[in-house]
Design a protein around this motif. Structure first.
Motif, PDB file in Angstrom:
ATOM      1  N   ASP A 246      29.761 107.552  86.763  1.00  0.00           N
ATOM      2  CA  ASP A 246      29.668 107.070  85.525  1.00  0.00           C
ATOM      3  C   ASP A 246      28.369 107.373  84.867  1.00  0.00           C
ATOM      4  N   GLU A 247      27.272 107.048  85.541  1.00  0.00           N
ATOM      5  CA  GLU A 247      25.936 107.169  85.071  1.00  0.00           C
ATOM      6  C   GLU A 247      25.444 108.653  84.944  1.00  0.00           C
ATOM      7  N   ILE A 248      26.166 109.526  85.616  1.00  0.00           N
ATOM      8  CA  ILE A 248      25.705 110.820  85.460  1.00  0.00           C
ATOM      9  C   ILE A 248      26.778 111.544  84.383  1.00  0.00           C
ATOM     10  N   ALA A 249      27.854 111.013  84.035  1.00  0.00           N
ATOM     11  CA  ALA A 249      28.722 111.422  83.150  1.00  0.00           C
ATOM     12  C   ALA A 249      28.187 111.040  81.757  1.00  0.00           C
ATOM     13  N   THR A 250      27.539 109.846  81.777  1.00  0.00           N
ATOM     14  CA  THR A 250      26.958 109.406  80.617  1.00  0.00           C
ATOM     15  C   THR A 250      25.669 110.266  80.095  1.00  0.00           C
ATOM     16  N   LYS A 251      25.103 110.833  80.950  1.00  0.00           N
ATOM     17  CA  LYS A 251      24.023 111.554  80.972  1.00  0.00           C
ATOM     18  C   LYS A 251      24.557 112.944  80.092  1.00  0.00           C
ATOM     19  N   GLY A 253      27.323 113.283  78.746  1.00  0.00           N
ATOM     20  CA  GLY A 253      28.393 113.149  77.647  1.00  0.00           C
ATOM     21  C   GLY A 253      29.685 113.670  77.798  1.00  0.00           C
ATOM     22  N   VAL A 254      30.092 113.561  79.233  1.00  0.00           N
ATOM     23  CA  VAL A 254      31.606 113.742  79.423  1.00  0.00           C
ATOM     24  C   VAL A 254      32.113 112.818  80.376  1.00  0.00           C
ATOM     25  N   SER A 255      33.507 112.992  80.637  1.00  0.00           N
ATOM     26  CA  SER A 255      34.005 112.057  81.363  1.00  0.00           C
ATOM     27  C   SER A 255      33.770 111.791  82.971  1.00  0.00           C
ATOM     28  N   ASN A 256      34.329 111.008  83.738  1.00  0.00           N
ATOM     29  CA  ASN A 256      34.267 111.069  85.017  1.00  0.00           C
ATOM     30  C   ASN A 256      35.083 112.214  85.730  1.00  0.00           C
ATOM     31  N   ASN A 257      36.065 112.409  85.141  1.00  0.00           N
ATOM     32  CA  ASN A 257      36.873 113.559  85.398  1.00  0.00           C
ATOM     33  C   ASN A 257      36.186 114.954  85.570  1.00  0.00           C
ATOM     34  N   ALA A 258      35.190 115.182  84.537  1.00  0.00           N
ATOM     35  CA  ALA A 258      34.432 116.374  84.423  1.00  0.00           C
ATOM     36  C   ALA A 258      33.425 116.390  85.458  1.00  0.00           C
ATOM     37  N   THR A 281      45.174 114.947  77.866  1.00  0.00           N
ATOM     38  CA  THR A 281      43.672 114.357  77.816  1.00  0.00           C
ATOM     39  C   THR A 281      42.796 114.582  78.942  1.00  0.00           C
ATOM     40  N   ARG A 282      43.555 114.227  80.170  1.00  0.00           N
ATOM     41  CA  ARG A 282      42.618 114.524  81.230  1.00  0.00           C
ATOM     42  C   ARG A 282      42.219 116.141  81.451  1.00  0.00           C
ATOM     43  N   VAL A 283      43.343 116.928  81.212  1.00  0.00           N
ATOM     44  CA  VAL A 283      43.129 118.464  81.379  1.00  0.00           C
ATOM     45  C   VAL A 283      41.952 118.663  80.450  1.00  0.00           C
ATOM     46  N   VAL A 284      41.784 118.358  79.332  1.00  0.00           N
ATOM     47  CA  VAL A 284      40.772 118.867  78.169  1.00  0.00           C
ATOM     48  C   VAL A 284      39.346 118.186  78.862  1.00  0.00           C
ATOM     49  N   GLU A 285      39.607 116.935  79.224  1.00  0.00           N
ATOM     50  CA  GLU A 285      38.383 116.384  80.045  1.00  0.00           C
ATOM     51  C   GLU A 285      37.872 117.063  81.154  1.00  0.00           C
ATOM     52  N   SER A 286      38.711 117.326  82.007  1.00  0.00           N
ATOM     53  CA  SER A 286      38.385 118.053  83.375  1.00  0.00           C
ATOM     54  C   SER A 286      37.617 119.280  83.064  1.00  0.00           C
ATOM     55  N   ALA A 287      38.511 119.930  82.267  1.00  0.00           N
ATOM     56  CA  ALA A 287      37.996 121.525  82.046  1.00  0.00           C
ATOM     57  C   ALA A 287      36.632 121.572  81.315  1.00  0.00           C
ATOM     58  N   LYS A 288      36.096 120.520  80.833  1.00  0.00           N
ATOM     59  CA  LYS A 288      34.594 120.394  80.441  1.00  0.00           C
ATOM     60  C   LYS A 288      33.685 120.415  81.589  1.00  0.00           C
ATOM     61  N   GLY A 289      34.075 119.843  82.818  1.00  0.00           N
ATOM     62  CA  GLY A 289      33.264 119.961  83.920  1.00  0.00           C
ATOM     63  C   GLY A 289      32.763 121.488  84.254  1.00  0.00           C
ATOM     64  N   ALA A 290      33.409 122.482  83.960  1.00  0.00           N
ATOM     65  CA  ALA A 290      33.054 123.893  84.254  1.00  0.00           C
ATOM     66  C   ALA A 290      31.952 124.121  83.251  1.00  0.00           C
ATOM     67  N   ASP A 291      31.405 123.545  82.416  1.00  0.00           N
ATOM     68  CA  ASP A 291      30.412 123.668  81.474  1.00  0.00           C
ATOM     69  C   ASP A 291      29.340 122.804  81.733  1.00  0.00           C
ATOM     70  N   VAL A 292      29.329 121.885  83.071  1.00  0.00           N
ATOM     71  CA  VAL A 292      28.190 121.224  83.373  1.00  0.00           C
ATOM     72  C   VAL A 292      27.644 121.596  84.817  1.00  0.00           C
ATOM     73  N   THR A 293      26.593 121.916  84.766  1.00  0.00           N
ATOM     74  CA  THR A 293      25.593 122.225  85.970  1.00  0.00           C
ATOM     75  C   THR A 293      25.092 121.091  86.423  1.00  0.00           C
ATOM     76  N   LEU A 294      25.302 120.572  87.591  1.00  0.00           N
ATOM     77  CA  LEU A 294      24.762 119.246  88.142  1.00  0.00           C
ATOM     78  C   LEU A 294      23.299 119.673  88.725  1.00  0.00           C
ATOM     79  N   THR A 295      22.185 118.853  88.802  1.00  0.00           N
ATOM     80  CA  THR A 295      20.990 119.191  89.520  1.00  0.00           C
ATOM     81  C   THR A 295      21.426 119.144  90.931  1.00  0.00           C
ATOM     82  N   ARG A 296      20.573 119.742  91.990  1.00  0.00           N
ATOM     83  CA  ARG A 296      20.645 119.381  93.358  1.00  0.00           C
ATOM     84  C   ARG A 296      20.447 118.127  93.579  1.00  0.00           C
ATOM     85  N   GLU A 298      21.305 115.458  91.761  1.00  0.00           N
ATOM     86  CA  GLU A 298      22.678 114.667  91.336  1.00  0.00           C
ATOM     87  C   GLU A 298      23.608 115.045  92.327  1.00  0.00           C
ATOM     88  N   TRP A 299      23.909 116.338  92.931  1.00  0.00           N
ATOM     89  CA  TRP A 299      25.112 116.700  93.657  1.00  0.00           C
ATOM     90  C   TRP A 299      24.854 115.774  94.927  1.00  0.00           C
TER      91      TRP A 299
END
Length: 311
Positions: A246-251, A253-258, A281-296, A298-299
């Motif tokens: 949730d902390e990283i999702a807030t950073k 601006g996406v959902s926890n699914n993403a 809704t979950r499909v849309v939220e999850s698809a946004k995860g493809a546009d997020v690149t976590l830092t090493r 964060e991973w």
């Protein structure tokens, strides 16, 4: 939507895949809406299996395709075969014989109302597999233009090598369970030469094998823990993990699914993520995860928040 170069031929496919295992109870209108929502969000790859509700999922999907002839050209269509169902949800047997593969693929094509599959995967290993039988089936399907590409599901390196002894087409995909809470593929690689539980290699180093041989991993059950025991997101059993996600999702601006999707896609193996949800809704939220690149960092923070310890 991020695109993944699949297999040695590097054919592009969407990083997020729509799994169709749960569509059987939906109306044609709802399935049509799901497909359109996927496409609007860059999800162009759709995964089926002949055993999903005894073919009902394929049949329903096919009805939607048949009503919109141009839709088939907009999507990548994949199905799986090889499981023989018994009563209820229990498997009766596995069958990689030429006869069974040809019979089930022809039935899938008929249900899906299409003349070809983009990908066909062998669904879970058959202990009685004869590679020559698989090769004969694949040759017949490929030469007839019924299947363009092939792969496997839930197989280890030596099982794949055994098939490759006879099969002439590249095996381009391997579907494997992988998520923040199902990390067996990477645990042993992190804990090399350690005596902890995670150091045990149970899958023949399948992750490294797939990377070495240009086999694209499709991660199934990206939000599940255990073997279909439930989702870990928003689950009070995993407070530390959800706090970190949730902390990283807030950073971002996406959902926890993403973030759960982004965590899988951050791995340099260039995996695809198969969504099991049909909730729009979950499909849309999850698809946004493809546009997020976590830092090493964060991973690794998420990996450790899931209860894993770095040596």
């Amino acid at each position: 939507m991020k695109q993944i170069a699949i297999g040695p031929e590097k054919k592009l496919g969407s990083a997020v895949v729509q799994g169709c295992m749960r569509i059987a109870d939906m109306s044609e209108e709802a399935v049509d809406h799901l497909i359109k929502t996927d496409l609007e969000n860059g999800v162009t790859f759709f995964d089926h299996a002949d055993v999903y509700t005894d073919g009902a999922c394929e049949a329903l999907f096919g009805k939607v395709l048949a009503k919109q002839p141009g839709l088939r050209d907009q999507i990548t269509l994949q199905t799986k075969c090889g499981i023989v169902r018994g009563n209820g949800d229990h498997n009766k047997a596995f069958d990689f014989s030429k006869e069974h593969i040809l019979e089930t693929v022809n039935a899938s094509l008929q249900r899906l109302q299409t003349d070809h599959l983009d990908y066909l995967l062998l669904h879970r290993p058959d202990a009685l597999v004869e590679p020559e039988e698989v090769a004969a089936a694949f040759d017949a399907l490929y030469d007839a233009g019924k299947v363009l590409h092939f792969g496997v599901s839930n197989q280890n390196p030596l099982q794949i090598e055994l098939l490759k002894k006879s099969v002439r087409q590249p095996l381009e995909i391997n579907q494997l369970q992988f998520s923040i809470m199902a990390t067996g593929m990477i645990d042993a690689g992190i804990n090399v030469n350690m005596t902890v539980e995670g150091a045990n290699v149970r899958d023949g180093s399948i992750l490294d094998y797939c990377r070495l041989h240009d086999i694209t991993i499709q991660a199934w059950s990206p939000f599940q823990f255990g073997f279909f025991e439930g989702v870990f997101l928003d689950n009070p059993k995993f407070p530390e993990l959800n706090k970190k996600i949730d902390e990283i999702a807030t950073k971002y601006g996406v959902s926890n699914n993403a973030i759960a999707v982004a965590w899988i896609l951050r791995h340099p193996a260039e995996m695809q993520v198969i969504l099991g949800t049909t909730n729009l809704t979950r499909v849309v939220e999850s698809a946004k995860g493809a546009d997020v690149t976590l830092t090493r960092q964060e991973w690794y923070d998420i990996y450790q928040a899931a209860g894993n310890i770095l040596p």
